[in-house]
Design a protein around this motif. Structure first.
Motif, PDB file in Angstrom:
ATOM      1  N   GLU A 358       0.835  -1.203   0.000  1.00  8.71           N
ATOM      2  CA  GLU A 358       0.000   0.000   0.000  1.00  8.71           C
ATOM      3  C   GLU A 358       0.870   1.253   0.000  1.00  8.71           C
ATOM      4  O   GLU A 358       0.583   2.226  -0.710  1.00  8.71           O
ATOM      5  CB  GLU A 358      -0.942  -0.001   1.203  1.00  8.71           C
ATOM      6  N   GLU A 359       1.909   1.235   0.811  1.00  4.67           N
ATOM      7  CA  GLU A 359       2.826   2.370   0.851  1.00  4.67           C
ATOM      8  C   GLU A 359       3.379   2.659  -0.538  1.00  4.67           C
ATOM      9  O   GLU A 359       3.415   3.813  -0.984  1.00  4.67           O
ATOM     10  CB  GLU A 359       3.971   2.097   1.824  1.00  4.67           C
ATOM     11  N   PHE A 360       3.815   1.614  -1.235  1.00  2.00           N
ATOM     12  CA  PHE A 360       4.411   1.849  -2.544  1.00  2.00           C
ATOM     13  C   PHE A 360       3.397   2.431  -3.522  1.00  2.00           C
ATOM     14  O   PHE A 360       3.724   3.339  -4.296  1.00  2.00           O
ATOM     15  CB  PHE A 360       5.000   0.571  -3.133  1.00  2.00           C
ATOM     16  N   ALA A 361       2.169   1.943  -3.511  1.00  2.00           N
ATOM     17  CA  ALA A 361       1.157   2.466  -4.424  1.00  2.00           C
ATOM     18  C   ALA A 361       0.900   3.950  -4.174  1.00  2.00           C
ATOM     19  O   ALA A 361       0.795   4.743  -5.122  1.00  2.00           O
ATOM     20  CB  ALA A 361      -0.137   1.665  -4.274  1.00  2.00           C
ATOM     21  N   LEU A 362       0.807   4.335  -2.912  1.00  2.00           N
ATOM     22  CA  LEU A 362       0.604   5.745  -2.578  1.00  2.00           C
ATOM     23  C   LEU A 362       1.789   6.584  -3.043  1.00  2.00           C
ATOM     24  O   LEU A 362       1.622   7.687  -3.587  1.00  2.00           O
ATOM     25  CB  LEU A 362       0.396   5.898  -1.073  1.00  2.00           C
ATOM     26  N   ARG A 363       2.994   6.058  -2.865  1.00  2.00           N
ATOM     27  CA  ARG A 363       4.175   6.799  -3.301  1.00  2.00           C
ATOM     28  C   ARG A 363       4.258   6.870  -4.821  1.00  2.00           C
ATOM     29  O   ARG A 363       4.770   7.860  -5.377  1.00  2.00           O
ATOM     30  CB  ARG A 363       5.426   6.138  -2.719  1.00  2.00           C
ATOM     31  N   ALA A 364       3.777   5.859  -5.513  1.00  2.00           N
ATOM     32  CA  ALA A 364       3.774   5.893  -6.978  1.00  2.00           C
ATOM     33  C   ALA A 364       2.911   7.040  -7.490  1.00  2.00           C
ATOM     34  O   ALA A 364       3.269   7.721  -8.458  1.00  2.00           O
ATOM     35  CB  ALA A 364       3.287   4.558  -7.540  1.00  2.00           C
ATOM     36  N   VAL A 365       1.774   7.266  -6.830  1.00  2.00           N
ATOM     37  CA  VAL A 365       0.910   8.376  -7.240  1.00  2.00           C
ATOM     38  C   VAL A 365       1.570   9.710  -6.905  1.00  2.00           C
ATOM     39  O   VAL A 365       1.543  10.661  -7.712  1.00  2.00           O
ATOM     40  CB  VAL A 365      -0.466   8.265  -6.558  1.00  2.00           C
ATOM     41  N   LEU A 366       2.183   9.820  -5.749  1.00  2.00           N
ATOM     42  CA  LEU A 366       2.878  11.064  -5.392  1.00  2.00           C
ATOM     43  C   LEU A 366       3.984  11.375  -6.384  1.00  2.00           C
ATOM     44  O   LEU A 366       4.335  12.547  -6.595  1.00  2.00           O
ATOM     45  CB  LEU A 366       3.475  10.940  -3.985  1.00  2.00           C
ATOM     46  N   GLY A 367       4.551  10.346  -7.022  1.00  2.00           N
ATOM     47  CA  GLY A 367       5.651  10.546  -7.949  1.00  2.00           C
ATOM     48  C   GLY A 367       5.240  10.723  -9.390  1.00  2.00           C
ATOM     49  O   GLY A 367       6.110  10.851 -10.266  1.00  2.00           O
ATOM     50  N   GLN A 368       3.931  10.739  -9.673  1.00  2.00           N
ATOM     51  CA  GLN A 368       3.486  10.897 -11.050  1.00  2.00           C
ATOM     52  C   GLN A 368       3.919  12.249 -11.619  1.00  2.00           C
ATOM     53  O   GLN A 368       3.630  13.293 -11.045  1.00  2.00           O
ATOM     54  CB  GLN A 368       1.959  10.781 -11.139  1.00  2.00           C
ATOM     55  N   GLN A 369       4.635  12.212 -12.728  1.00  2.00           N
ATOM     56  CA  GLN A 369       4.975  13.411 -13.514  1.00  2.00           C
ATOM     57  C   GLN A 369       5.765  14.454 -12.724  1.00  2.00           C
ATOM     58  O   GLN A 369       5.681  15.648 -13.004  1.00  2.00           O
ATOM     59  CB  GLN A 369       3.701  14.049 -14.095  1.00  2.00           C
ATOM     60  N   VAL A 370       6.522  13.995 -11.716  1.00  2.00           N
ATOM     61  CA  VAL A 370       7.408  14.915 -11.003  1.00  2.00           C
ATOM     62  C   VAL A 370       8.774  14.254 -10.870  1.00  2.00           C
ATOM     63  O   VAL A 370       8.925  13.053 -11.084  1.00  2.00           O
ATOM     64  CB  VAL A 370       6.864  15.293  -9.599  1.00  2.00           C
ATOM     65  N   SER A 371       9.772  15.030 -10.494  1.00  2.00           N
ATOM     66  CA  SER A 371      11.118  14.495 -10.331  1.00  2.00           C
ATOM     67  C   SER A 371      11.191  13.612  -9.090  1.00  2.00           C
ATOM     68  O   SER A 371      10.322  13.646  -8.213  1.00  2.00           O
ATOM     69  CB  SER A 371      12.119  15.642 -10.194  1.00  2.00           C
ATOM     70  N   THR A 372      12.268  12.834  -9.015  1.00  2.00           N
ATOM     71  CA  THR A 372      12.484  11.989  -7.834  1.00  2.00           C
ATOM     72  C   THR A 372      12.559  12.842  -6.573  1.00  2.00           C
ATOM     73  O   THR A 372      11.992  12.491  -5.534  1.00  2.00           O
ATOM     74  CB  THR A 372      13.781  11.182  -8.003  1.00  2.00           C
ATOM     75  N   ALA A 374      11.195  15.804  -6.022  1.00  2.00           N
ATOM     76  CA  ALA A 374       9.875  16.335  -5.672  1.00  2.00           C
ATOM     77  C   ALA A 374       8.999  15.256  -5.040  1.00  2.00           C
ATOM     78  O   ALA A 374       8.255  15.515  -4.090  1.00  2.00           O
ATOM     79  CB  ALA A 374       9.197  16.896  -6.917  1.00  2.00           C
ATOM     80  N   ALA A 375       9.094  14.034  -5.562  1.00  2.00           N
ATOM     81  CA  ALA A 375       8.308  12.934  -4.999  1.00  2.00           C
ATOM     82  C   ALA A 375       8.721  12.670  -3.557  1.00  2.00           C
ATOM     83  O   ALA A 375       7.871  12.426  -2.684  1.00  2.00           O
ATOM     84  CB  ALA A 375       8.489  11.677  -5.850  1.00  2.00           C
ATOM     85  N   ARG A 376      10.019  12.729  -3.274  1.00  2.00           N
ATOM     86  CA  ARG A 376      10.493  12.521  -1.912  1.00  2.00           C
ATOM     87  C   ARG A 376       9.980  13.625  -0.988  1.00  2.00           C
ATOM     88  O   ARG A 376       9.615  13.375   0.171  1.00  2.00           O
ATOM     89  CB  ARG A 376      12.016  12.472  -1.881  1.00  2.00           C
ATOM     90  N   THR A 377       9.953  14.850  -1.496  1.00  2.00           N
ATOM     91  CA  THR A 377       9.473  15.972  -0.695  1.00  2.00           C
ATOM     92  C   THR A 377       8.006  15.798  -0.345  1.00  2.00           C
ATOM     93  O   THR A 377       7.590  15.978   0.815  1.00  2.00           O
ATOM     94  CB  THR A 377       9.679  17.295  -1.448  1.00  2.00           C
ATOM     95  N   HIS A 378       7.175  15.447  -1.344  1.00  2.00           N
ATOM     96  CA  HIS A 378       5.747  15.232  -1.099  1.00  2.00           C
ATOM     97  C   HIS A 378       5.540  14.136  -0.056  1.00  2.00           C
ATOM     98  O   HIS A 378       4.749  14.274   0.879  1.00  2.00           O
ATOM     99  CB  HIS A 378       5.043  14.835  -2.397  1.00  2.00           C
ATOM    100  N   ALA A 379       6.254  13.024  -0.238  1.00  2.00           N
ATOM    101  CA  ALA A 379       6.093  11.900   0.680  1.00  2.00           C
ATOM    102  C   ALA A 379       6.578  12.262   2.076  1.00  2.00           C
ATOM    103  O   ALA A 379       5.962  11.876   3.087  1.00  2.00           O
ATOM    104  CB  ALA A 379       6.843  10.678   0.153  1.00  2.00           C
ATOM    105  N   GLY A 380       7.683  13.013   2.165  1.00  2.00           N
ATOM    106  CA  GLY A 380       8.204  13.419   3.466  1.00  2.00           C
ATOM    107  C   GLY A 380       7.223  14.279   4.239  1.00  2.00           C
ATOM    108  O   GLY A 380       7.066  14.125   5.466  1.00  2.00           O
ATOM    109  N   ARG A 381       6.542  15.182   3.548  1.00  2.00           N
ATOM    110  CA  ARG A 381       5.533  16.024   4.215  1.00  2.00           C
ATOM    111  C   ARG A 381       4.378  15.179   4.732  1.00  2.00           C
ATOM    112  O   ARG A 381       3.864  15.398   5.838  1.00  2.00           O
ATOM    113  CB  ARG A 381       5.010  17.074   3.223  1.00  2.00           C
TER     114      ARG A 381
END
Length: 531
Positions: A358-372, A374-381
């Protein structure tokens, strides 16, 4: 290798005579005269063929009245690679049993998760593995108990509880039956062996885990455990140091490079040469540190509840894809003259997976069409706002990644992302929280793909990356991925997704591994082991 190898007597005899460790976990040799069972690579002189019979699982051997060999420890053989490359009932059941479902929910719970009746589940497991779910879970409990008996100072009552036994009597009876020794005798034997010179080393490629106690049965280089592991109790309560061997070769560059480059602050980090992360587990939480070594993965595991030992090791092995058969995979990919040089240059690439689907699926969506980044920043928040805090005296880990249930009530406006992706994320959270979509080791790959594709904002790339890294589909392919398309252009492969998919038909059923080799042509940090 095909399913049911234990029925090919001639082939099994050849493997035993050559002591071929590649076959460890594919079948077991039961010796009719001694009533002992061994792995194919057992170092003792092989018995006469007429005195050998071959069985598909350690549980089947135990159920037939054979005891585990004290030299090669066959009960700790790595699991068949088939369980991670198949999506049928038996493979899904084996992944769930490794995840401790029978111990927590019983056979009815296992069957319910699989969508079959208890009788159907038992019948199919018995037909293929020679043992039903209770016997398979019992064999796993016995091995977990052995780990704790031999490598920790825990009182035997605590060992029984941590290994999942319902009573001390059942624990004592099972250990005595499986190992022909009482729990106390097992501990005494391990202590005495620890003070003696280590035995000659064996090939570690097919072992699952081994002890850090010099000279114990499971010393570095000797066969250890696949799903449970052996190790030493060190430091704080609940901390174990383990060795996780693998089927060789293994190239750690893309495996650890990918995990570290995409690491979520507070949940994952690279520290002192180790990939570290927090683990959400059935009975509590854990922190694991994984360090690549030439012939094993060093694993330091701290658990809030030792009952989670088997599950934690199983999930770490799955994340690192340690039970893959690289000889078969690379052999198939080498048949393509374009891929052959990539495979020959750095063989043994694994698919970096996850400890939490489940964690990975949520992170996959956070990473759609953004840089690595940016995805880390979204997930960290997200982690800071909604993750469960944990204490990490040894590093910088602060939280467990939030569960779908804890995210179900979040305010969508708090997500700093475009409205369409916000809708995609919150819809996925809702479907995961209400059970409309289930992601786990028991997931039906085809059904899960269809349900994900029906969600708003889910295209082929998102679904296939989840299938590859969360569900564990070894044939998942990403023809629209930018890195894959760049590699294709550089290598002279077809440029369009449809044409590339057609060319990739020759790579089946290992297209997920072909993606790793294609990605490795780039200079992105995911392809390099951190300094």
């Amino acid at each position: 290798m095909q399913n049911g190898m234990h029925t090919d007597t001639e082939r099994c005899v050849r493997a035993v005579r050559s002591k071929d460790a590649r076959f460890d976990g594919w079948f077991f040799t039961a010796v009719l005269t001694t009533r002992i069972y061994c792995r194919p690579s057992c170092p003792v002189v092989p018995p006469k063929p007429e005195n050998m019979t071959f069985l598909p699982s350690a549980a089947a051997c135990q159920q037939a009245g054979f005891r585990a060999c004290k030299r090669c420890r066959p009960d700790t053989s790595p699991g068949s690679p088939e369980w991670n490359q198949r999506a049928d009932l038996v493979a899904r059941a084996m992944r769930l049993i490794a995840d401790g479902v029978v111990d927590r929910e019983g056979v009815p719970g296992l069957a319910a998760r699989l969508g079959y009746s208890t009788r159907q589940t038992e019948r199919q497991l018995l037909a293929e593995l020679g043992a039903g779910p209770l016997a398979l879970a019992r064999a796993q409990r016995a091995q977990t108990a052995r780990v704790l008996i031999e490598t920790t100072p825990l009182p035997m009552a605590d060992v029984a509880f941590a290994a999942g036994f319902a009573s001390i009597r059942t624990f004592n009876d099972t250990v005595r039956e499986v190992y022909a020794l009482t729990p106390s005798e097992l501990r005494t034997r391990a202590t005495k062996t620890a003070s003696s010179p280590p035995p000659p080393a064996f090939a570690a490629q097919a072992a699952g885990a081994s002890s850090d106690i010099p000279g114990t049965p499971g010393t570095p280089g000797t066969p250890g455990t696949a799903g449970t592991g052996t190790g030493t109790r060190t430091g704080a309560p609940g901390t174990l140091t383990l060795r996780l061997p693998f089927r060789a070769p293994l190239n750690p560059d893309n495996l650890f490079g990918h995990l570290v480059a995409t690491a979520v602050p507070g949940v994952e980090e690279w520290r002192a040469g180790a990939y570290r992360r927090t683990l959400r587990l059935p009975y509590g939480h854990g922190i694991v540190a994984l360090t690549p070594r030439p012939d094993h993965i060093a694993c330091r595991l701290t658990l809030s509840d030792l009952r989670d030992l088997t599950v934690a090791i199983s999930r770490c092995r799955r994340m690192l894809d340690l039970d893959a058969d690289p000889v078969a995979i690379d052999g198939q990919l080498r048949t393509d003259p374009v891929l052959a040089p990539l495979v020959d240059k750095a063989p043994g690439r694994r698919v970096p997976r996850t400890v939490d689907e489940e964690e990975f699926a949520l992170r996959a969506v956070l990473g759609q069409q953004v840089s690595t980044a940016a995805a880390r920043t979204h997930a960290g928040r997200l982690v800071t706002a909604h993750g469960d805090p944990v204490d990490d005296p040894e590093g910088g880990l602060t939280h467990l990644f939030p569960s779908a249930g804890s995210l179900a009530e979040l305010d969508p406006d708090s997500l700093a992302m475009p409205r369409t992706r916000r809708t995609t994320f919150t819809t996925l959270v809702s479907r995961l929280a209400d059970g409309g979509i289930h992601l786990g080791p028991d997931s039906d790959w085809a059904e899960t793909r269809a349900r994900l594709l029906a969600l708003p904002g889910f295209g082929p790339w998102t679904v296939d990356v989840i299938a590859m890294r969360a569900l564990g589909d070894p044939d998942a392919f990403l023809p629209t991925d930018l890195g894959v398309r760049r590699a294709a252009a550089e290598l002279g492969l077809p440029a369009t997704p449809a044409a590339l998919t057609g060319r990739a038909a020759a790579w089946r059923p290992w297209r997920a591994y072909a993606v790793q080799y294609l990605w490795a042509t780039d200079t992105h940090p995911i392809n390099f082991l951190p300094a």
